[in-house]
Design a protein around this motif. Structure first.
Motif, PDB file in Angstrom:
ATOM      1  N   THR A  70       0.819  -1.207   0.000  1.00  0.00           N
ATOM      2  CA  THR A  70       0.000   0.000   0.000  1.00  0.00           C
ATOM      3  C   THR A  70       0.853   1.258   0.000  1.00  0.00           C
ATOM      4  N   PHE A  71       1.998   1.186   0.673  1.00  0.00           N
ATOM      5  CA  PHE A  71       2.883   2.355   0.777  1.00  0.00           C
ATOM      6  C   PHE A  71       4.285   1.974   0.289  1.00  0.00           C
ATOM      7  N   PRO A  72       4.435   1.677  -1.001  1.00  0.00           N
ATOM      8  CA  PRO A  72       5.712   1.167  -1.513  1.00  0.00           C
ATOM      9  C   PRO A  72       6.868   2.155  -1.434  1.00  0.00           C
ATOM     10  N   ASP A  73       6.561   3.438  -1.376  1.00  0.00           N
ATOM     11  CA  ASP A  73       7.623   4.439  -1.374  1.00  0.00           C
ATOM     12  C   ASP A  73       8.067   4.853   0.030  1.00  0.00           C
ATOM     13  N   LEU A  74       7.432   4.297   1.050  1.00  0.00           N
ATOM     14  CA  LEU A  74       7.766   4.658   2.422  1.00  0.00           C
ATOM     15  C   LEU A  74       8.552   3.537   3.096  1.00  0.00           C
ATOM     16  N   PRO A  75       9.709   3.852   3.691  1.00  0.00           N
ATOM     17  CA  PRO A  75      10.459   2.824   4.421  1.00  0.00           C
ATOM     18  C   PRO A  75       9.617   2.280   5.572  1.00  0.00           C
ATOM     19  N   LEU A  76       9.715   0.994   5.812  1.00  0.00           N
ATOM     20  CA  LEU A  76       8.918   0.347   6.846  1.00  0.00           C
ATOM     21  C   LEU A  76       9.704   0.241   8.146  1.00  0.00           C
ATOM     22  N   VAL A  77       9.072   0.693   9.235  1.00  0.00           N
ATOM     23  CA  VAL A  77       9.620   0.531  10.583  1.00  0.00           C
ATOM     24  C   VAL A  77       8.630  -0.318  11.365  1.00  0.00           C
ATOM     25  N   VAL A  78       9.111  -1.364  12.010  1.00  0.00           N
ATOM     26  CA  VAL A  78       8.218  -2.237  12.776  1.00  0.00           C
ATOM     27  C   VAL A  78       8.555  -2.118  14.258  1.00  0.00           C
ATOM     28  N   ILE A  79       7.500  -1.975  15.069  1.00  0.00           N
ATOM     29  CA  ILE A  79       7.658  -1.844  16.520  1.00  0.00           C
ATOM     30  C   ILE A  79       6.832  -2.933  17.183  1.00  0.00           C
ATOM     31  N   GLY A  80       7.477  -3.754  17.993  1.00  0.00           N
ATOM     32  CA  GLY A  80       6.784  -4.810  18.710  1.00  0.00           C
ATOM     33  C   GLY A  80       6.753  -4.531  20.193  1.00  0.00           C
ATOM     34  N   LEU A  81       5.551  -4.549  20.773  1.00  0.00           N
ATOM     35  CA  LEU A  81       5.396  -4.329  22.207  1.00  0.00           C
ATOM     36  C   LEU A  81       5.388  -5.672  22.917  1.00  0.00           C
ATOM     37  N   SER A  82       6.326  -5.881  23.801  1.00  0.00           N
ATOM     38  CA  SER A  82       6.433  -7.086  24.614  1.00  0.00           C
ATOM     39  C   SER A  82       6.503  -8.335  23.740  1.00  0.00           C
ATOM     40  N   ALA A  83       5.570  -9.288  23.917  1.00  0.00           N
ATOM     41  CA  ALA A  83       5.662 -10.566  23.228  1.00  0.00           C
ATOM     42  C   ALA A  83       5.453 -10.465  21.724  1.00  0.00           C
ATOM     43  N   THR A  84       4.941  -9.334  21.230  1.00  0.00           N
ATOM     44  CA  THR A  84       4.824  -9.193  19.781  1.00  0.00           C
ATOM     45  C   THR A  84       6.177  -8.906  19.140  1.00  0.00           C
ATOM     46  N   ALA A  85       7.196  -8.552  19.929  1.00  0.00           N
ATOM     47  CA  ALA A  85       8.537  -8.334  19.370  1.00  0.00           C
ATOM     48  C   ALA A  85       9.120  -9.636  18.824  1.00  0.00           C
ATOM     49  N   PRO A  86       9.151 -10.733  19.618  1.00  0.00           N
ATOM     50  CA  PRO A  86       9.620 -11.985  19.019  1.00  0.00           C
ATOM     51  C   PRO A  86       8.714 -12.493  17.910  1.00  0.00           C
ATOM     52  N   LEU A  87       7.408 -12.191  17.969  1.00  0.00           N
ATOM     53  CA  LEU A  87       6.517 -12.557  16.864  1.00  0.00           C
ATOM     54  C   LEU A  87       6.937 -11.832  15.592  1.00  0.00           C
ATOM     55  N   LEU A  88       7.215 -10.536  15.691  1.00  0.00           N
ATOM     56  CA  LEU A  88       7.677  -9.772  14.530  1.00  0.00           C
ATOM     57  C   LEU A  88       9.011 -10.283  14.027  1.00  0.00           C
ATOM     58  N   ALA A  89       9.860 -10.750  14.939  1.00  0.00           N
ATOM     59  CA  ALA A  89      11.155 -11.288  14.539  1.00  0.00           C
ATOM     60  C   ALA A  89      10.976 -12.486  13.619  1.00  0.00           C
ATOM     61  N   VAL A  90       9.975 -13.324  13.925  1.00  0.00           N
ATOM     62  CA  VAL A  90       9.709 -14.507  13.105  1.00  0.00           C
ATOM     63  C   VAL A  90       8.982 -14.123  11.822  1.00  0.00           C
ATOM     64  N   ALA A  91       7.899 -13.357  11.959  1.00  0.00           N
ATOM     65  CA  ALA A  91       7.069 -13.017  10.801  1.00  0.00           C
ATOM     66  C   ALA A  91       7.748 -12.026   9.860  1.00  0.00           C
ATOM     67  N   GLY A  92       8.599 -11.154  10.405  1.00  0.00           N
ATOM     68  CA  GLY A  92       9.224 -10.126   9.588  1.00  0.00           C
ATOM     69  C   GLY A  92      10.586 -10.495   9.049  1.00  0.00           C
ATOM     70  N   SER A  93      11.048 -11.714   9.335  1.00  0.00           N
ATOM     71  CA  SER A  93      12.360 -12.142   8.860  1.00  0.00           C
ATOM     72  C   SER A  93      12.437 -12.097   7.342  1.00  0.00           C
ATOM     73  N   GLY A  94      13.436 -11.395   6.818  1.00  0.00           N
ATOM     74  CA  GLY A  94      13.621 -11.284   5.389  1.00  0.00           C
ATOM     75  C   GLY A  94      12.725 -10.279   4.709  1.00  0.00           C
ATOM     76  N   HIS A  95      11.935  -9.532   5.487  1.00  0.00           N
ATOM     77  CA  HIS A  95      10.981  -8.588   4.894  1.00  0.00           C
ATOM     78  C   HIS A  95      11.661  -7.302   4.422  1.00  0.00           C
ATOM     79  N   GLY A  96      12.820  -7.012   4.982  1.00  0.00           N
ATOM     80  CA  GLY A  96      13.560  -5.830   4.538  1.00  0.00           C
ATOM     81  C   GLY A  96      13.087  -4.531   5.135  1.00  0.00           C
TER      82      GLY A  96
END
Length: 214
Positions: A70-96
Motif C-alpha cells: 500500500t505504501f511502496p515508497d515509504l520505508p517500513l519501521v516495525v515496533i513490537g510491544l512485549s511478546a509481539t517483538a519476538p513474533l515480529l522477529a519470526v514473521a518479519g524475517s527477510g521482509h527488509g
C-alpha cells in the motif's frame, strides 16, 4: 511507515488485563508522538486469525506485506510491544524493514516446547498464552530477528518486574551478533509499560528514528 504491533491485535488478549492495558496505552502515546513528528502509523485492530502460533505469524506476515504494497515508497519501521517483538522477529524475517524496535521484549526461547514454564502472571502481562509463547520460542525468534532490519533499538524499563532487563540485554547481544546495528535504551525507574518514564522512552525512540526518512 511505522507499524506498531500489540497483543490485543494479534494474540486477541483482553485489554482489561492491567499490565496489558498499560502497555497498550504506551503504544497509543508512542503512536501519537510519531504522527506528530510527521510519520504515518499503522495500529491494526484485532486480527481475525487462528489463535495459535502459526495463525499469528501468518496474520502478521500479511499485515506487513499489505502495508508495504500500500505504501511502496515509504520505508517500513516495525515496533513490537512485549511478546509481539519476538513474533515480529519470526514473521518479519527477510521482509527488509528499515528499522526494528523492540519494547520490553521477552526471550521466548526459554519456553520452547515447555508452556508449563511460563507463569500465569507473566502470560497475562505479556498478553500471550503459554502454548503460543512456547511454540514461538521453538521458531528461534532471536536468530531470525537479525533478518528483519539492518538497524534495531531495544527499549526496556530498568524496574521491569514482568520481563527482566536481562532479556533486553540478550536481545541486543543476539541482534548485534547477527550483524544488526543495535542500540539499547534502558529507562531508569520504568516498569514493563515504561511508566512513569514514558516520555523518556518515546523521546529515545524518536531520536533513534531521526536517521530514517519520513
Amino acid at each position: 511507515m511505522v507499524v506498531i504491533l500489540a497483543g490485543d491485535a494479534v494474540f486477541g488478549i483482553e485489554i482489561e488485563l492491567p499490565a496489558a492495558k498499560r502497555l497498550l496505552e504506551f503504544g497509543d502515546e508512542l503512536g501519537d508522538a510519531l504522527v506528530e513528528s510527521g510519520r504515518p502509523v499503522v495500529r491494526p485492530e484485532r486480527f481475525d486469525a487462528a489463535r495459535d502460533a502459526e495463525g499469528c505469524i501468518e496474520a502478521t506476515r500479511q499485515l506487513l506485506a499489505m502495508t508495504t504494497e500500500t505504501f511502496p515508497d515509504l520505508p517500513l519501521v516495525v515496533i513490537g510491544l512485549s511478546a509481539t517483538a519476538p513474533l515480529l522477529a519470526v514473521a518479519g524475517s527477510g521482509h527488509g524493514a528499515a528499522a526494528f524496535i523492540l519494547v520490553s521484549p521477552p526471550i521466548l526461547e526459554t519456553y520452547g516446547n515447555r508452556p508449563d514454564r511460563l507463569e500465569l502472571t507473566i502470560a497475562d502481562a505479556l498478553g500471550v498464552s503459554p502454548a503460543i509463547a512456547a511454540e514461538l520460542g521453538t521458531k528461534n525468534p532471536m536468530q531470525l530477528g537479525a533478518s528483519v532490519a539492518k538497524r534495531a533499538l531495544v527499549v526496556n524499563g530498568a524496574a521491569d518486574t514482568v520481563v527482566p532487563p536481562a532479556d533486553a540485554i540478550g536481545w541486543r547481544a543476539s541482534l548485534a551478533a547477527g550483524g544488526v546495528r543495535t542500540a539499547r535504551l534502558e529507562v531508569a525507574f520504568a516498569g514493563h509499560d515504561l511508566d512513569p518514564c514514558r516520555e523518556t522512552a518515546i523521546d529515545g525512540i524518536l531520536s533513534f528514528l531521526e536517521d530514517e526518512p519520513r
